[in-house]
Design an enzyme around this catalytic site. Structure first.
Site, PDB file in Angstrom:
ATOM      1  N   CYS B 157       0.915  -0.900   0.477  1.00  0.00           N
ATOM      2  CA  CYS B 157      -0.120  -0.100  -0.029  1.00  0.00           C
ATOM      3  C   CYS B 157       0.534   1.453   0.100  1.00  0.00           C
ATOM      4  O   CYS B 157       0.577   2.281  -0.789  1.00  0.00           O
ATOM      5  CB  CYS B 157      -1.293  -0.044   1.134  1.00  0.00           C
ATOM      6  SG  CYS B 157      -0.345  -0.436   2.949  1.00  0.00           S
ATOM      7  N   HIS B 255      -2.013   6.928   3.373  1.00  0.00           N
ATOM      8  CA  HIS B 255      -1.072   6.914   3.457  1.00  0.00           C
ATOM      9  C   HIS B 255      -0.370   8.266   2.576  1.00  0.00           C
ATOM     10  O   HIS B 255      -0.478   8.582   1.562  1.00  0.00           O
ATOM     11  CB  HIS B 255      -0.245   6.025   2.694  1.00  0.00           C
ATOM     12  CG  HIS B 255      -0.304   4.676   3.370  1.00  0.00           C
ATOM     13  ND1 HIS B 255      -1.187   4.477   4.789  1.00  0.00           N
ATOM     14  CD2 HIS B 255       0.197   2.925   3.175  1.00  0.00           C
ATOM     15  CE1 HIS B 255      -1.313   3.110   5.051  1.00  0.00           C
ATOM     16  NE2 HIS B 255      -0.774   2.324   4.574  1.00  0.00           N
TER      17      HIS B 255
END
Lengths: 378, 378, 378, 378
Positions: B157, B255
């Site tokens: 990710c 993120h």
């Protein structure tokens, strides 16, 4: 018990006493063995008010009882007569003029504000790094035409901790070539009301106005040299380039940094680098402080740098108060694969203790120990 | 309205449907024009249970009604007969064997797990970067002795968003020399229960197990070349070195990364660098996708990269859902003072959409459009 | 497809468009089938500015493109000519006078501000509770000497959800005697910048200025009767006493309430009470709305109240957007041991959708359907 | 300085030393003037391990150095020989049997677990409320056939603070009729790993398993009477009915409660009620403690209840550590409009200090002062 006797406490004043840094000053000066908080100043709207009524208190410890009933003064020299030492937690919007007025009125001023930090005759002192920069004081006095007053600044909250770690590496590993740091900074660093909760709850804000420039320029001065010759002033550390990327995170206290460092030269392999840096961190003793009688100071931490070996430390919530908030905590020292001779590590410093009021008070203690305040204390 | 007719939807299965990535799969496959969620699998303790009773649902959208009543199957090929395409959101602890069993049973498997990402014949595909790596599939089939099945992985990710930004710069600015990234990652990236609240509330944790190594190694493969010659496989991108420092922050989704990039060569000044990078970001079009008929895909964002010019963007809470979570959002592109030819910027990608389930589904769409699934769909 | 044809959209204006409620108005009016946002107003410092430049946008969805380029107007009737319907998200400091000026200039004003809520001729309408209070409009017009204009207010954000739940119980269980509610309110309810992050991160603040009094007095009016006789006005609901205790919690959107209710009379045992209340919640249909052709409204939720049976719901992060933020979500209905005939339950309502802009828009739709705007729309 | 001499410190053991309550025990026993932590126990997987290696430490103060190197023992009496006093922070899953084994082996056990709280011969003691319940000890010993051992429990973390406030009102205002409380409880109350961050970040969870029942039943026993006659045991407080509604909020330490109280009888008007309650809070002195020589105890707060008059206090982040976490902090005392004779107020207590380990240790100090441990200390 020995028959030693402490000298009488020196009366001090704090400007900007209602702000976040001012509140931290209040806590750190409570029960201080050498300084006695005797006068407090704030902006006009608080003047004449009892402190406990003027302040929006944000510390988890209560207001010191002796302070609660003190009346807030205007930030003018006449209101601080009898307090030879002045700490300033003033906002940059007003700090420039007000602090200078106090210096010209023959006070010793220790300032957290950014206004005069880069002035060629003002020392920018991280107490556990470059206390020797105080040697500029006589030249500053001469230039400004004062007898006893002087001005000392301490660094920006996100600069301070990094300066300590870099000084340890510079002194004990190798010259510094490149330093890249990404900060994750606490909300208390923005003062009060500061950051709106809608901006930061469950969020990260990748911008803090002016912060990156401060880190990049302040480090060069702090780690550089003081000139006390015919051309007094400061020389930036040569060869080191710094790049900062600053973020605000939803943390109360404690500025974190992910730091990447490239060393300038030398033949150690990368593995040796990591060991050498860990050793530098574990054994760092601030230059020059050994000879000073600061032992009674509650603000001198047992260890300037605390090295953590756990894989997930330091963390702001658990470690910001290490050394009562005056230690720099480092961890995760490891090789950095993009540099031949480089490392990366994580750094944490308490932004309102070491990064602000604590360094200011420790600077004052050092200045007293180095006898720069003698004329004021007669 | 034209008399066009969509082909019938392809039945797909999801392994690991109760986990965080599995839940995201469920939402993204709801109302998908090409895929129909027809079978779901999870760990033994959920098998035989109605989905709504088996899952601890954490999305802010409700469970898709059609899914709520589906019965959870064991993660065995026999339970997924009739679903030629399998998405895997399995934990790494079990993904390795289970996914391979599905491939050998002639399913097309699109996996989020780390287990096979670095295998020399498994494509590691960020759909908006290196879809052409799918060309390894025939060689993979031959090596594994399968006729129609194959395995495609997508990246970690925290790797995915960075791969897109780096690809844009590599293609349109200059070769990449050094990349340093500090991540600030959301808690949803750790699954459920994942990060304990006592660890992360008001805190930053400077460690995510294995994450830094993944970023460093996966980027080299993704940005590298595919070899479809006598020695089939992948060649890492030469010349680029990457260093990552990973942190967990109290953010739900998204993120962030503070990225520093040094370019390898070329004569543009630093200022030109910034302009060239902004242009590369604003105009980036994933190579090869233009020719594919993916227009109906809800997972193909209008812009692979969205460049923000505001001083304080991107922010996870405001920007993670840009392009329905499939766009990479970048901002604060500026010169990096430690490199002659370098820049720094901030990057944001939705970790469970673009960074996980979304890329997996888009990879499957691309594989269908590139006709790698034709044998399966007869 | 039938050959139905929607009537042309009605042009509307929003006052206070840059605030938190104004931003929510902007999102809810985007693509609205009956209303078209045609003019926007804000405080003098924004007037003349492009909206995207004037606003500090805090929604996780982007600024509606059509709005981004609109120029912000002064909040004066002349700037809103052609917009018969005005929504007000103005601050209480200015709402009183400005809204009245629009009414006197023959606009229909739907206001979120507290200023006129308790006026004896102003309806205080929770759309899914007391739409019939709009019948006061002709009397209001007469008293104020206007022909077509009128003023409708909606309730405080923490009152609205509770009003719906209480109305369901009052209509379908028994008269209400005592209601005690402890709220846990989201930060978006305080506007922007609103709550300082230092006050609320990892904290609860047990005070919201004026909020408790609003809940206690508004409920009595909303649940009471409208008099359209010789003495027009409103009669408070007799017999019900309300006590509120309000807290701010670190949540973005969604006001929670822990509610304790004592019923006035009747012979049902406590167990029956719980069942009767659950039934009332599950089956509640707002009185009078059935006959109105509001079916096209995106703001009319499928269920005014959604009853959750899980032991730990509702939760703001997971449930605030139920019914696109227009449903009241209740759960944990159980007996209350301190009352013979009483229950306790948990309640959640989206404070800026149902609790503010959404109710305001739905009130306007109802007013149009009830033909109170006919004179304005000719 | 007088020639007084403290008695030698009593060796104590802690069971469950690695958990959240156990960690708090460790901090509170550090430097304790009467107790010396001499042995620590935990679950089998930690036995034989150095404490610092076994624990996942979550306090913001560091591990006490003396504890760091202690070896964790099995929770068996033989491993705690020489420690007459045992504190238990065990999980309820194992506490029932293990604690009883220690009592039967003639240890004095002070337990935080819920298992034995409602036993008819086990005192449930909030030290600043009902220390006299310790008078059951001789009867308990007789019933269980032990000579010197005994078992004392303290209350659930959310019960403890409320018990103190209710006792002050019951003793100094009027009998209590109805008590309704909505709690907002900190995550540390759920232990570690406890609450998953995905559940609580930016959220409120309206459910804590078993908590409401504990509050309702424990208060009746604590505020009731001890019978030391022919039918020894405890009599619940007559006339008081309690209803609780429990919520988890994203706060580290400190359980808040919004409390509504109806008094049973008496003629004071509502206004007088508020004054009387404030006076009761400000002047409350725990019954019976005056005569005990507990003056040296760091756990006896200067004020059992601290009344705040500010409109927005208490707050967990600012006030949980009042009285080093052993004071109950109350505020916002005001009339409750639903009761003739009632008030509402806000209450805060530190859940792991006053609400757990702190009360346990203070109970032990009181038991020593009341000479119930004399046989053990010979």
């Amino acid at each position: 018990m020995q028959n030693t006797q402490l000298p009488p406490r020196i009366k001090v004043g704090v400007l900007g006493i209602t702000g976040m840094v001012g509140q931290r000053f209040a806590l750190l000066l409570q029960n201080h063995p050498r300084f006695e908080l005797a006068a407090v100043g704030a902006s006009p709207r608080s003047v004449g008010t009892r402190y406990a009524d003027a302040v929006s208190w944000h510390m988890s410890e209560p207001i010191p009882p002796a302070l609660a009933d003190m009346v807030v003064q205007a930030c003018e020299p006449v209101a601080f007569t009898g307090c030879p030492i002045i700490f300033s937690g003033l906002d940059a919007a007003v700090a420039g003029e007000l602090e200078m007025a106090f210096v010209l009125a023959e006070f010793a001023v220790f300032s957290n504000a950014k206004n005069h930090r880069m002035h060629p005759l003002v020392p920018l002192v991280v107490p556990l790094v470059n206390a020797h920069h105080l040697r500029i004081i006589p030249f500053q006095r001469r230039a400004w035409g004062v007898q006893r007053g002087f001005l000392v600044t301490n660094a920006n909250c996100s600069t301070t901790g990094l300066a300590v770690a870099l000084q340890a590496m510079k002194c004990h590993v190798a010259p510094l070539a490149r330093v890249l740091v990404t900060t994750m900074q606490a909300i208390s660093g923005a003062g009060y009301p500061g950051v709106a909760s809608l901006n930061i709850l469950g969020n990260v804000v990748p911008h803090i106005g002016g912060e990156e420039g401060k880190i990049e320029s302040e480090l060069a001065k702090i780690l550089g040299a003081v000139r006390v010759n015919a051309e007094p002033g400061f020389t930036n550390l040569p060869g080191m380039r710094v790049s900062a990327s600053c973020n605000r995170v939803p943390v109360i206290d404690g500025h974190m940094g992910s730091v990447f460092v490239e060393f300038a030269e030398g033949d150690p392999s990368v593995d040796t680098c990591v060991d050498a840096v860990k050793r530098a961190f574990s054994t760092y003793i601030p230059p020059g402080l050994k000879t000073l009688s600061l032992l009674a100071s509650p603000l001198l931490p047992a260890h300037a740098i605390v090295l953590r070996e756990e894989v997930d430390r330091p963390q702001p919530r658990l470690d910001a108060l290490t050394g009562s908030g005056m230690s720099v905590v480092v961890g995760r020292v490891r090789a950095c694969p993009v540099f031949e001779r480089g490392i990366k590590f994580t750094l944490l410093a308490h932004n309102t203790v070491l990064g602000a009021a604590g360094s200011s008070i420790l600077n004052a203690e050092i200045a007293v120990a180095m006898e720069y305040c003698d004329a004021l204390l007669k």
